[in-house]
Design a protein around this motif. Sequence first.
Motif, PDB file in Angstrom:
ATOM      1  N   HIS A 264      -9.414   9.579  12.015  1.00 46.02           N
ATOM      2  CA  HIS A 264      -8.647   8.917  13.070  1.00 46.02           C
ATOM      3  C   HIS A 264      -9.465   7.783  13.683  1.00 46.02           C
ATOM      4  O   HIS A 264     -10.575   7.993  14.170  1.00 46.02           O
ATOM      5  CB  HIS A 264      -8.257   9.910  14.163  1.00 46.02           C
ATOM      6  CG  HIS A 264      -7.506   9.270  15.302  1.00 46.02           C
ATOM      7  ND1 HIS A 264      -6.151   9.024  15.246  1.00 46.02           N
ATOM      8  CD2 HIS A 264      -7.930   8.808  16.508  1.00 46.02           C
ATOM      9  CE1 HIS A 264      -5.758   8.444  16.374  1.00 46.02           C
ATOM     10  NE2 HIS A 264      -6.822   8.299  17.151  1.00 46.02           N
TER      11      HIS A 264
ATOM     12  N   VAL B  49     -12.852   1.788   5.736  1.00 49.60           N
ATOM     13  CA  VAL B  49     -11.675   1.600   6.589  1.00 49.60           C
ATOM     14  C   VAL B  49     -11.817   0.282   7.347  1.00 49.60           C
ATOM     15  O   VAL B  49     -12.916  -0.142   7.701  1.00 49.60           O
ATOM     16  CB  VAL B  49     -11.494   2.772   7.581  1.00 49.60           C
ATOM     17  CG1 VAL B  49     -11.212   4.057   6.837  1.00 49.60           C
ATOM     18  CG2 VAL B  49     -12.716   2.928   8.473  1.00 49.60           C
TER      19      VAL B  49
ATOM     20  N   ILE C 222      -6.047   1.665  12.642  1.00 48.24           N
ATOM     21  CA  ILE C 222      -6.483   1.516  11.253  1.00 48.24           C
ATOM     22  C   ILE C 222      -5.425   0.720  10.498  1.00 48.24           C
ATOM     23  O   ILE C 222      -4.246   1.052  10.528  1.00 48.24           O
ATOM     24  CB  ILE C 222      -6.686   2.882  10.576  1.00 48.24           C
ATOM     25  CG1 ILE C 222      -7.948   3.554  11.083  1.00 48.24           C
ATOM     26  CG2 ILE C 222      -6.811   2.706   9.062  1.00 48.24           C
ATOM     27  CD1 ILE C 222      -8.223   4.890  10.428  1.00 48.24           C
TER      28      ILE C 222
ATOM     29  N   ASN D   6      -2.312   5.228  12.305  1.00 46.95           N
ATOM     30  CA  ASN D   6      -3.690   5.205  12.808  1.00 46.95           C
ATOM     31  C   ASN D   6      -4.552   6.349  12.282  1.00 46.95           C
ATOM     32  O   ASN D   6      -5.620   6.631  12.839  1.00 46.95           O
ATOM     33  CB  ASN D   6      -3.734   5.221  14.348  1.00 46.95           C
ATOM     34  CG  ASN D   6      -3.116   3.976  14.940  1.00 46.95           C
ATOM     35  OD1 ASN D   6      -3.220   2.896  14.375  1.00 46.95           O
ATOM     36  ND2 ASN D   6      -2.463   4.126  16.078  1.00 46.95           N
ATOM     37  N   GLU D   7      -4.108   7.021  11.254  1.00 49.37           N
ATOM     38  CA  GLU D   7      -4.887   8.101  10.666  1.00 49.37           C
ATOM     39  C   GLU D   7      -4.840   8.000   9.151  1.00 49.37           C
ATOM     40  O   GLU D   7      -3.835   7.554   8.581  1.00 49.37           O
ATOM     41  CB  GLU D   7      -4.360   9.472  11.085  1.00 49.37           C
ATOM     42  CG  GLU D   7      -4.566   9.802  12.540  1.00 49.37           C
ATOM     43  CD  GLU D   7      -4.064  11.194  12.882  1.00 49.37           C
ATOM     44  OE1 GLU D   7      -4.549  11.768  13.874  1.00 49.37           O
ATOM     45  OE2 GLU D   7      -3.188  11.715  12.162  1.00 49.37           O
ATOM     46  N   VAL D   8      -5.922   8.440   8.526  1.00 51.54           N
ATOM     47  CA  VAL D   8      -5.921   8.603   7.076  1.00 51.54           C
ATOM     48  C   VAL D   8      -5.860  10.106   6.806  1.00 51.54           C
ATOM     49  O   VAL D   8      -6.758  10.851   7.226  1.00 51.54           O
ATOM     50  CB  VAL D   8      -7.169   7.987   6.420  1.00 51.54           C
ATOM     51  CG1 VAL D   8      -7.110   8.163   4.906  1.00 51.54           C
ATOM     52  CG2 VAL D   8      -7.281   6.501   6.765  1.00 51.54           C
TER      53      VAL D   8
ATOM     54  N   ASN E 207       0.821  -1.216   0.000  1.00 50.52           N
ATOM     55  CA  ASN E 207       0.000   0.000   0.000  1.00 50.52           C
ATOM     56  C   ASN E 207       0.853   1.263   0.000  1.00 50.52           C
ATOM     57  O   ASN E 207       0.527   2.256   0.661  1.00 50.52           O
ATOM     58  CB  ASN E 207      -0.951   0.010   1.202  1.00 50.52           C
ATOM     59  CG  ASN E 207      -1.904  -1.163   1.207  1.00 50.52           C
ATOM     60  OD1 ASN E 207      -2.332  -1.636   0.162  1.00 50.52           O
ATOM     61  ND2 ASN E 207      -2.231  -1.660   2.392  1.00 50.52           N
TER      62      ASN E 207
ATOM     63  N   LYS F 295      -8.532  14.686   8.415  1.00 54.25           N
ATOM     64  CA  LYS F 295      -7.976  13.470   8.997  1.00 54.25           C
ATOM     65  C   LYS F 295      -9.111  12.564   9.458  1.00 54.25           C
ATOM     66  O   LYS F 295     -10.101  13.036  10.024  1.00 54.25           O
ATOM     67  CB  LYS F 295      -7.080  13.785  10.193  1.00 54.25           C
ATOM     68  CG  LYS F 295      -5.793  14.516   9.858  1.00 54.25           C
ATOM     69  CD  LYS F 295      -4.963  14.724  11.114  1.00 54.25           C
ATOM     70  CE  LYS F 295      -3.668  15.461  10.796  1.00 54.25           C
ATOM     71  NZ  LYS F 295      -2.836  15.686  12.025  1.00 54.25           N
TER      72      LYS F 295
ATOM     73  N   ASP G 180      -6.118  -0.538   7.056  1.00 60.00           N
ATOM     74  CA  ASP G 180      -6.230  -0.342   5.612  1.00 60.00           C
ATOM     75  C   ASP G 180      -7.445   0.528   5.321  1.00 60.00           C
ATOM     76  O   ASP G 180      -8.367   0.640   6.144  1.00 60.00           O
ATOM     77  CB  ASP G 180      -6.365  -1.698   4.912  1.00 60.00           C
ATOM     78  CG  ASP G 180      -6.059  -1.622   3.417  1.00 60.00           C
ATOM     79  OD1 ASP G 180      -5.630  -0.542   2.950  1.00 60.00           O
ATOM     80  OD2 ASP G 180      -6.267  -2.631   2.726  1.00 60.00           O
ATOM     81  N   PHE G 181      -7.444   1.142   4.141  1.00 56.75           N
ATOM     82  CA  PHE G 181      -8.586   1.924   3.696  1.00 56.75           C
ATOM     83  C   PHE G 181      -8.663   1.853   2.178  1.00 56.75           C
ATOM     84  O   PHE G 181      -7.669   1.590   1.499  1.00 56.75           O
ATOM     85  CB  PHE G 181      -8.477   3.385   4.150  1.00 56.75           C
ATOM     86  CG  PHE G 181      -7.511   4.200   3.334  1.00 56.75           C
ATOM     87  CD1 PHE G 181      -7.953   4.985   2.278  1.00 56.75           C
ATOM     88  CD2 PHE G 181      -6.148   4.166   3.599  1.00 56.75           C
ATOM     89  CE1 PHE G 181      -7.068   5.722   1.508  1.00 56.75           C
ATOM     90  CE2 PHE G 181      -5.250   4.904   2.835  1.00 56.75           C
ATOM     91  CZ  PHE G 181      -5.717   5.686   1.780  1.00 56.75           C
TER      92      PHE G 181
ATOM     93  N   ARG H  84      -3.571   9.159   2.307  1.00 55.16           N
ATOM     94  CA  ARG H  84      -2.502   8.254   2.749  1.00 55.16           C
ATOM     95  C   ARG H  84      -2.797   7.780   4.165  1.00 55.16           C
ATOM     96  O   ARG H  84      -3.356   8.525   4.968  1.00 55.16           O
ATOM     97  CB  ARG H  84      -1.138   8.949   2.760  1.00 55.16           C
ATOM     98  CG  ARG H  84      -0.534   9.272   1.437  1.00 55.16           C
ATOM     99  CD  ARG H  84       0.878   9.837   1.631  1.00 55.16           C
ATOM    100  NE  ARG H  84       1.798   8.834   2.150  1.00 55.16           N
ATOM    101  CZ  ARG H  84       2.585   9.011   3.216  1.00 55.16           C
ATOM    102  NH1 ARG H  84       2.545  10.154   3.896  1.00 55.16           N
ATOM    103  NH2 ARG H  84       3.406   8.050   3.605  1.00 55.16           N
ATOM    104  N   ASN H  85      -2.399   6.531   4.470  1.00 58.84           N
ATOM    105  CA  ASN H  85      -2.552   5.985   5.811  1.00 58.84           C
ATOM    106  C   ASN H  85      -1.268   6.229   6.586  1.00 58.84           C
ATOM    107  O   ASN H  85      -0.199   5.734   6.206  1.00 58.84           O
ATOM    108  CB  ASN H  85      -2.853   4.482   5.727  1.00 58.84           C
ATOM    109  CG  ASN H  85      -3.195   3.883   7.080  1.00 58.84           C
ATOM    110  OD1 ASN H  85      -3.278   4.585   8.078  1.00 58.84           O
ATOM    111  ND2 ASN H  85      -3.400   2.580   7.119  1.00 58.84           N
TER     112      ASN H  85
END
Length: 560
Positions: A141, A161, A145, A123-125, A105, A139, A147-148, A119-120
Amino acid sequence: MAPSTPLLTVRGSEGLYMVNGPPHFTESTVLPRINIINVTNKRLLHSFNLPKAVCLEFSPKNSVLATWQPYTTSKDGTAGIPNLQLYDVKTGTCLKSFNQKKMQNWCPSWSEDETICARNVNNEVHFFESNNFNTITNKLHLQKISDFVLSPGPQPYKVAVYVPGSKGAPSFVRLYQYPNFDGPHAALANKSFFKADKVTMLWNKKATAVLVIASTDVDKTGASYYGEQTLHYIATNGESAVVQLPKNGPIYDVVWNSSSTEFCAVYGFMPAKATIFNLKCDPVFDFGTGPRNAAYYSPHGHILVLAGFGNLRGQMEVWDVKNYKLISKPVASDSTYFAWCPDGEHILTATCAPRLRVNNGYKIWHYTGSVLHKYDVPSNGELWQVSWQPFLDGIFPAKTITYQAVPSDVPSEEPKVATAYRPPALRNKPITNSKLHEDEPPQNMKPQPGNDKPLSKTALKNQRKHEAKKAAKQEARSDKSPDLAPTPAPQSTPRNTLSHSTSGDPEIDRKIKNLRKKLKAIEQLKEQAATGKQLEKNQLEKIQKEKALLQELEDLELGI
């Protein structure tokens, strides 16, 4: 102006070059280093000297080129230089550099119009807008996390997510609509489940639902060495379900049709089943069993290819999924790669290194089974990658399906049929037709007119068995010469056709009742064995007594 046919990019030990699509298949010049070429006018736009780069990816509208190279740290343990670069394709300048340690990823995800990019990170996207990577706009959160996946299509954008379970808590997948991430009720849908070490999330084209393949590394029941998989359905309207797969075993592949109204799953211990399901997760059409582990819908969604690659022989089944009619059954031996041409008419199969280092090359097929072009890499060379030039939807209109194989100048090759091993003690004896399993024929699962309710799982299984036996009898009759008399019907009559009349003798009636009870238990054991369940020794011995019990029951009912 776009070319009339897609180009084919080929990368291997001979270099990087392009091949014109059907019907010409002529080559262009070899392209050195990392270059950005305008394929319409063959003009060099930019050249980058990135000798360590191993991954390249364009954004959906070709505005940004992303490159990744392995992450390294200095000898004193300090952080290494950023290894993920984002370049402006028009100017060639580097827009932003990030540290991205894992290759998995590695590439940021864009919406199709490139309005947002994500972007991951820990623990945040992180979300960016309009390819401005200096400012984090939003963000998402959630603790841990893993994957998304961004949804395809235009606004409103959605994101799925995945958070793996820990300390007895289940794993879950949640669907959100960008940028509504805050609050306890922000999620559009939530699906929690146990038995998940990793997941694969698949959005449909209209971004209305997600299929989740949940996998465990170990199957605690001992049924499979490769772990256990389950298939889940989650819709953006909050609906969710577990997709019930009639045959036990691994889930090899799941694909959405471009219509977003149905999906195909390939699953079960070999020979695997393939089934099309609707949005209610009800089976629509069952393709029966066969040597397959992959499924590929054509870009227009009107043709489906079921294939058996990897450790299988490369057999393909090409189906017209509007009429559920088989078009062709070509064989692409040793294939490691498959791709539909954007025109929806041609298929690419290839044998690439490092998966296989011998017999490298590629073939271009028409879906009716004809090989239109073939290229074999020299024995001292390797083929690493082949790829069709991508096109937007609608560039190539769907054409009427034909069932007649198109003409080809490439000589046809008969696939080599490997003879089955026979031990020395049996080599001079007649070959008997014995099978380890019953092949299941294709079956239309749609409710018939006048019957709105779908058949139950048991009824469907019995119906498929009945049709398989009927087809086998018809085939046996066609093989016999006309002057031979038909053989009598087998004695193993299904239990539901046995006579239930009484003899008038209470003792005989009691014996008949006990025999029927034993035969019913045997039938249940056979159904369990058909689903892949391992039977005990005493259960197998019961099944072996079926013929004798049927004979005894018939004798009692006839008063013998």
